[in-house]
Design a protein around this motif. Structure first.
Motif, PDB file in Angstrom:
ATOM      1  N   ASN A 133      35.536  52.286 -45.920  1.00 56.97           N
ATOM      2  CA  ASN A 133      34.840  51.026 -46.229  1.00 56.97           C
ATOM      3  C   ASN A 133      35.098  49.921 -45.214  1.00 56.97           C
ATOM      4  OD1 ASN A 133      35.282  51.749 -49.667  1.00 56.97           O
ATOM      5  ND2 ASN A 133      33.309  51.666 -48.623  1.00 56.97           N
ATOM      6  N   THR A 134      35.364  50.294 -43.973  1.00 61.42           N
ATOM      7  CA  THR A 134      35.489  49.285 -42.928  1.00 61.42           C
ATOM      8  C   THR A 134      34.227  49.198 -42.061  1.00 61.42           C
ATOM      9  OG1 THR A 134      36.615  50.853 -41.473  1.00 61.42           O
ATOM     10  CG2 THR A 134      38.001  49.436 -42.824  1.00 61.42           C
ATOM     11  N   VAL A 135      33.350  50.190 -42.177  1.00 58.85           N
ATOM     12  CA  VAL A 135      32.046  50.104 -41.512  1.00 58.85           C
ATOM     13  C   VAL A 135      30.964  49.772 -42.538  1.00 58.85           C
ATOM     14  CG1 VAL A 135      30.322  51.312 -40.122  1.00 58.85           C
ATOM     15  CG2 VAL A 135      32.728  51.688 -39.689  1.00 58.85           C
ATOM     16  N   VAL A 136      31.005  50.415 -43.685  1.00 56.15           N
ATOM     17  CA  VAL A 136      30.127  50.069 -44.802  1.00 56.15           C
ATOM     18  C   VAL A 136      30.997  49.404 -45.867  1.00 56.15           C
ATOM     19  CG1 VAL A 136      28.511  50.893 -46.550  1.00 56.15           C
ATOM     20  CG2 VAL A 136      28.603  52.019 -44.313  1.00 56.15           C
ATOM     21  N   GLN A 137      30.854  48.111 -46.041  1.00 54.46           N
ATOM     22  CA  GLN A 137      31.650  47.381 -47.022  1.00 54.46           C
ATOM     23  C   GLN A 137      31.188  47.730 -48.445  1.00 54.46           C
ATOM     24  OE1 GLN A 137      34.241  45.425 -46.039  1.00 54.46           O
ATOM     25  NE2 GLN A 137      33.781  45.950 -43.912  1.00 54.46           N
ATOM     26  N   TYR A 138      32.123  47.782 -49.363  1.00 53.53           N
ATOM     27  CA  TYR A 138      31.765  48.168 -50.727  1.00 53.53           C
ATOM     28  C   TYR A 138      30.923  47.097 -51.421  1.00 53.53           C
ATOM     29  CZ  TYR A 138      34.970  44.975 -53.142  1.00 53.53           C
ATOM     30  OH  TYR A 138      35.583  43.859 -53.647  1.00 53.53           O
ATOM     31  N   ASN A 139      31.035  45.840 -50.987  1.00 52.34           N
ATOM     32  CA  ASN A 139      30.375  44.742 -51.690  1.00 52.34           C
ATOM     33  C   ASN A 139      29.179  44.177 -50.922  1.00 52.34           C
ATOM     34  OD1 ASN A 139      31.845  43.605 -49.621  1.00 52.34           O
ATOM     35  ND2 ASN A 139      32.870  42.059 -50.882  1.00 52.34           N
ATOM     36  N   GLU A 140      28.481  45.029 -50.181  1.00 48.98           N
ATOM     37  CA  GLU A 140      27.312  44.557 -49.446  1.00 48.98           C
ATOM     38  C   GLU A 140      26.142  44.263 -50.384  1.00 48.98           C
ATOM     39  OE1 GLU A 140      26.286  46.996 -46.116  1.00 48.98           O
ATOM     40  OE2 GLU A 140      28.318  46.954 -45.287  1.00 48.98           O
ATOM     41  N   HIS A 141      25.974  45.078 -51.413  1.00 50.18           N
ATOM     42  CA  HIS A 141      24.928  44.869 -52.411  1.00 50.18           C
ATOM     43  C   HIS A 141      25.258  45.760 -53.618  1.00 50.18           C
ATOM     44  CE1 HIS A 141      23.402  48.637 -50.764  1.00 50.18           C
ATOM     45  NE2 HIS A 141      23.235  48.050 -49.578  1.00 50.18           N
TER      46      HIS A 141
END
Length: 432
Positions: A133-141
């Motif tokens: 979750n450092t490239v795709v953040q868990y709280n993007e949407h």
């Protein structure tokens, strides 16, 4: 702003699943943070398409299945995706269970890690935590938050520095049964000057109201080369959401080869971040829209490094009353001097009732760069049809030859013969 959602699972069910799998405390904390964020975040805003009526959260996330002892014991649907007699490195997930996995012993001796995510959390927790979750953040949407809360499997692939893997590593993800969910998180780390190819396929068995939700994170080290190929052939009973993202260091290379062969509604976002000088990205994707399905497919590259290069090719065939939105985005950031980004989106229309939108977008914040795009939406060339028919080929056969020729430059790049054959069979099935 809070979003009112009525979920079919809660924090207690998530905690129970996490503890049953002996997950580390930090991962459970991430799950619960994802669940909380899912109640606060909105769905992603998509170009020319709304998904608020789609099934994004109405599933039973932790349906399990029994493990098998060998590749020959896998379901017939899964065995169609692989060569069961010779495959050496393979992970198979059905719903919330890893039902089979194997890795070539020679790769183990080189320090390569290829295992399912639940095992990686137990045996390589610190390494997973460093990258997850450092490239795709868990709280993007909302969708990424839900994924973090109910992730029920996946793959961890780690390739040490200077190690080159010649044979593709493969995974198969199957969703089956009413209200089922397959929710894998794929994490690939390729250290400096390494090389690897990862291939996965997504299939579905009988069932209704099913969901596939996947995230792929790739870290390409300096001088490393990573190829990821994915073929998705999910039924009309499956809503499919996939978010893939890679970050590429100096002189690294990232290649995506994507076959979107679903019959159901699909959202896919594929993004590459070219961070290092001389980094390179190539994205090749095909899709076929049939029936009344809706597809929103985005390919994006962001250039940060100087002398970075990217190519994107997206091809779609539309028939019946299907709708496909193809978005190509090339973003060259300030300071990315000598960058070069090219993209092309091409849609072949076979029906007056279908809709295909090709949206090439160039966002340039630096002067000393090259960038270009091309887009086309059109029908068969009657001259080509006439030429083939003049050689004794029926019109129907001529149309099929043109369609397959239109898509084959991407199909031919699939690095596993069984997966390539399945993609061609999926094309034959979808085109009727």
């Amino acid at each position: 702003m809070s979003v009112d959602i009525q979920l079919r699972f809660d924090s207690e069910a998530i905690t129970e699943f996490s503890k049953a799998n002996a997950e580390p405390a930090w991962f459970l904390e991430k799950r619960l943070a994802g669940l909380k964020a899912a109640g606060e975040l909105q769905l992603p805003v998509l170009e020319k398409m709304k998904i608020d009526k789609w099934n994004t959260d109405q599933f039973v996330p932790f349906q399990t299945a029994a493990k098998v002892g060998s590749a020959q014991e896998l379901s017939e649907l899964v065995k169609e995706q692989i060569d069961a007699d010779s495959v050496k490195s393979l992970i198979v997930q059905q719903n919330a269970s890893i039902v089979f996995q194997a890795i070539d012993e020679d790769l183990k001796s080189k320090g390569v890690i290829f295992t399912d995510l639940p095992t990686a959390l137990k045996e390589h927790g610190d390494l997973v935590q460093k990258y997850l979750n450092t490239v795709v953040q868990y709280n993007e949407h909302k969708l990424t938050a839900l994924h973090a809360a109910v992730v029920n499997g996946g793959v961890f692939l780690y390739v040490p520095k200077n190690v080159e893997i010649s044979e593709p590593l493969q995974a198969v993800f199957e969703v089956i049964g009413n209200d089922a969910l397959v929710c894998p998180h794929i994490l690939i780390v390729a250290e400096a000057n390494s090389k690897v190819t990862y291939v996965d396929t997504y299939v579905s068995g009988p069932g209704q109201n099913m969901v596939a939700s996947s995230i792929v994170e790739v870290y390409v080290g300096a001088g490393a080369s990573v190829q990821v190929a994915s073929v998705r052939s999910l039924s009309t009973d499956v809503h499919d959401y996939s978010f893939r993202r890679a970050t590429v260091d100096r002189d690294g290379k990232m290649e995506w080869i994507l076959g979107e062969m679903n019959d159901g509604n699909t959202v896919a976002n594929n993004t590459t971040l070219l961070k290092g000088t001389g980094s390179h990205a190539a994205t090749k994707s095909i899709s076929v829209g049939t029936g009344s399905q809706r597809q929103n497919l985005t390919s994006q590259v962001q250039h940060f490094g100087t002398h970075s290069e990217s190519e994107m090719v997206s091809k779609a065939v539309m028939t019946d009353e299907a709708v496909s939105i193809l978005n190509g985005i090339t973003k060259i950031e300030k300071g990315a001097e000598k960058a070069n980004g090219e993209q092309a989106e091409n849609i072949l229309m076979l029906s007056d009732k279908a809709r295909g939108d090709a949206n090439p977008i160039l966002l340039i914040d630096e002067d000393d760069v090259k960038a270009g795009h091309a887009a086309s939406v059109g029908r068969f060339s009657e001259e080509s049809i006439y030429y083939l028919m003049s050689r004794g080929i029926s019109r129907r056969q001529a149309e099929r030859l043109i369609i397959l020729g239109f898509l084959d430059p991407v199909v031919a790049e699939i690095p596993v013969e069984e997966v390539k054959n399945r993609l061609r069979q999926a094309l034959e099935r979808k085109l009727g």
